[in-house]
Design an enzyme around this catalytic site. Sequence first.
Site, PDB file in Angstrom:
ATOM      1  N   GLU A  54       0.841  -1.212   0.000  1.00 53.80           N
ATOM      2  CA  GLU A  54       0.000   0.000   0.000  1.00 53.80           C
ATOM      3  C   GLU A  54       0.873   1.257   0.000  1.00 53.80           C
ATOM      4  OE1 GLU A  54      -1.581   2.826   3.214  1.00 53.80           O
ATOM      5  OE2 GLU A  54      -2.186   0.784   3.726  1.00 53.80           O
ATOM      6  N   GLU A 127      10.024   2.587   2.403  1.00 55.52           N
ATOM      7  CA  GLU A 127       8.702   2.448   3.020  1.00 55.52           C
ATOM      8  C   GLU A 127       8.570   1.185   3.854  1.00 55.52           C
ATOM      9  OE1 GLU A 127       6.251   4.803   2.875  1.00 55.52           O
ATOM     10  OE2 GLU A 127       7.806   6.003   1.903  1.00 55.52           O
TER      11      GLU A 127
END
Length: 920
Positions: A54, A127
């Site tokens: 995501e 991330e």
Amino acid sequence: TRHIPELELTATQLIHEVTGASHLHIARNDNNNVFGVGFSTPPTNNSGTPHILEHTTLCGSKKFPVRDPFFKMSNRSLANFMNAMTAKDYTIYPFATTHKLDFENLRDVYMDATFHPYLRELDFKQEGWRLEHQQPNDKSTPLQFKGVVYNEMKGQMSNAGYLFYTRVQENMFPGTTYGADSGGDPKYITDLTYQELLQFHKTHYHPSNAKFYTYGDFPLRDHLIAIDNKIRDFGKFNPDEGVKVVNPFESPRRDNFETFALKIFGYLLLDGHASPMYKALIDTNIGSDFSENTGYDPSTRISCMSIGLQGMKENDVPLAEEVISKVLEDIHRDGFDPKRIEAAIHRTELSIKHKVSSFGLGLMHLISSGWFNGCNPAEILEINKNIEMLKEKLRTGPFFQNLVSKYFLNNPHTLISIMLPDQSYTENLSREEQSRLLAKTSTLSPGEKEEIYEQSIQLLKKQEEKEDLSILPSLHIQDINKQMKTFELRFSDMNGCPVQWRNTSTNGITYFKAISKIEGLKEDLRIYLPLFAQALTSLGTKTRSMADIDDDIRLYTGGISTSTFLSTNHSDLNIYEDGLVIASHSLDRNTDQMYDIMKQLICETNFDNVDKLRTIIFANAANMMNSVVEHGHQYASTFAASKLTPAVNKAETYGGMTQLHFMNKLTGTEDFDTIIQKLKEIAENVFSKESLKVAITCGSETINNNENALKKFLNELPQRNLSKVAEQSAFRSTHEKAFFPMPFAVNFCAKAFKSVPYTHPDGAKLQILSSLMGTHYLHREIREKNGAYGGGARYNATTGIFSFYSYRDPKTLETLKIYKDSIKWVEERRFTQQEIDEAKLSIFQHVDAPTSVFEEGMIYFTEKITDEQRQKRREQLLAVTEDDVKEVAKVYLEGQENAIAIIGEGKPEILNDKEWKVYQ
């Protein structure tokens, strides 16, 4: 296509012929349009693949090859909502905006991000997780685990409620996707490889596995053309839905009505003072409050109901099990009180009429879990049909009794979970991380170490790269309306009580809010005000139990809330108004009962109810502690700001770390006589007719009824000889560095400056400055480089505080340096007109966000900010220049006195430094 009159909408379901993608369009006369694209993403382990994907998906795409286009679009749009979220078995990317071009721009960015992302390895490492030297440019510093999601989930694992929830799921649904943590457990996140991430995207982010959601008044045809253009070149394949049903599990698959009925059952069983479980478990002090996972949970393919407690003694566990069983057996025998069932149905019907500005997003969240698990979303929305079916079942037999038998008394799939505190929990997590780090690093060859170093340098270069953002679509400053939206208000005086009226279409609901000023209240009583506010809706009266009153509240209103109130003067930061708020809403036919119940709570509360008082004190302490884990940046920001202005100082006392410490102190006392006396003293000084101002929002046809009911309500309130307006005690600012040690794996850090009030012309400049600093410097330095989950700058126009903050931050001392460096960065940085305009767009997202009907006119009621003052500020915001931003940074931030607060893990550099004040 299905028309659902109770929600004033038409739902259309479609299947894309080429790919098999699903699309639900909800047409409704609402200009706050919503788009969402979601995918079934069942995890198979605890490495957090769906969650990291995501994040990484939003780091650049084929059409928009810039770093983090998602974040950058937040400054090129007037969207009032933009986000992405990973649920247990699906991931969804929604936004909401009222602007047609904005909608088209964001839809294009979202679909390109999800179907054509770059998914670069460096983005995965930024991330997700990576090995990197403590100082990336210095090979001599030790290697560490870093990564945005890695640090986010370290913070989550410090949250006892989240930890308990995930462990229960793991054991309730062993061997299924729900037994895995879709968010990721740091212990296993470092097992995830880049290739596994790519493969997961390939098999899950495909139109055949996608569901599109559109809502509002934009034409369906436009949506269909845009979606088809983006996905028609994909083929069709059969997506892997994962293992969602645990075996053995002898239970029929739930249908939409059964799910609706079980939600009502959960409400009847667990919600409020009158619920059987509350009376049996909380009122008896077996536990201080329900555990966070308590209630009916329909978010899994096979749903579950949990009944849990927090703040209980270990040796009371058998007693809790026994009481839970007995309550269920009693319900099986006797059913629920018919009045309580009627109240539950009333609350459901009222919620249909109570429209909020985020209605479309709310519907998306309501239907998503069922939709991704094979339910017909339109049937979930047919609330009236489900209510009528429930009423019919209740007429024809012992319906809820049968549910108890089917799902509780005769259900072998039952789990009992117990979580005990461990003083060394955080230390053990740290030890495990060090052990895992050693296992990863001890086998590295010199070449691999060099590769890690080179990759870090590449990542730093990438983070510093100047990008061509012109490829991203954008609104323009001309798209912002020059005139603000206003609401017509009317004012009256009712026997000395000022009343503000907003007469508009409210769908048959009356909304009431009253503020009671507390001028002259003794200083030592103020810290008790939050407890007093909660006591009004928790203790009952001398003649009626709270359970009895609570039944009436639910039967005749949408709830009654009481809370503290504080407002800084719009033109002077040293003047403020504080008090207490009582608010409610009801169907127009029930306004008399609403006013009567509020009068009972104000005039007749039984402060001598020691058992109930003890219960709410223990619950408050536990819930505030849980809140710090989730909202630590707000607690840190408020505490730092409390050292600078009198209003925020009071606000912090009412709802910050000071209140948390006070509640913890009260949990250890047996001197309830003193507490009761303080609450009674407060009661003598508040909620008299003379102290009130009232705001009512209702339809024009119910003005007379409300006037009569309000007059009766005011006349029945006690008359008091209010103290003369006392001079607000002299406030002296202090420039403190405060540290609160907490058992968190990552920290929260804030730095606050006193600036200017709402009407000051420099306020608009500071607002734009905060956006520029966050977008172009702090996001990159705090999140991308340092791995914190979030960070930025804020100027609060109503408190006059400019603050920096970080969220779930592994490097708080470095963050303090970043705050300081950002001020010098502003001085040296050249801002383009495009960047200034984008900052303005980001501010107007909030200024012009849609307003719920019950919020209309509330800015004037609570803050006394006029339409003229708001319009003037609007014009000032639109007029801000680059020179303005640099000027206010120099005047209000550079070298100015400030206050700092950090919440979290103790660092020797802080604990051994006498400049820091440590609050134990």
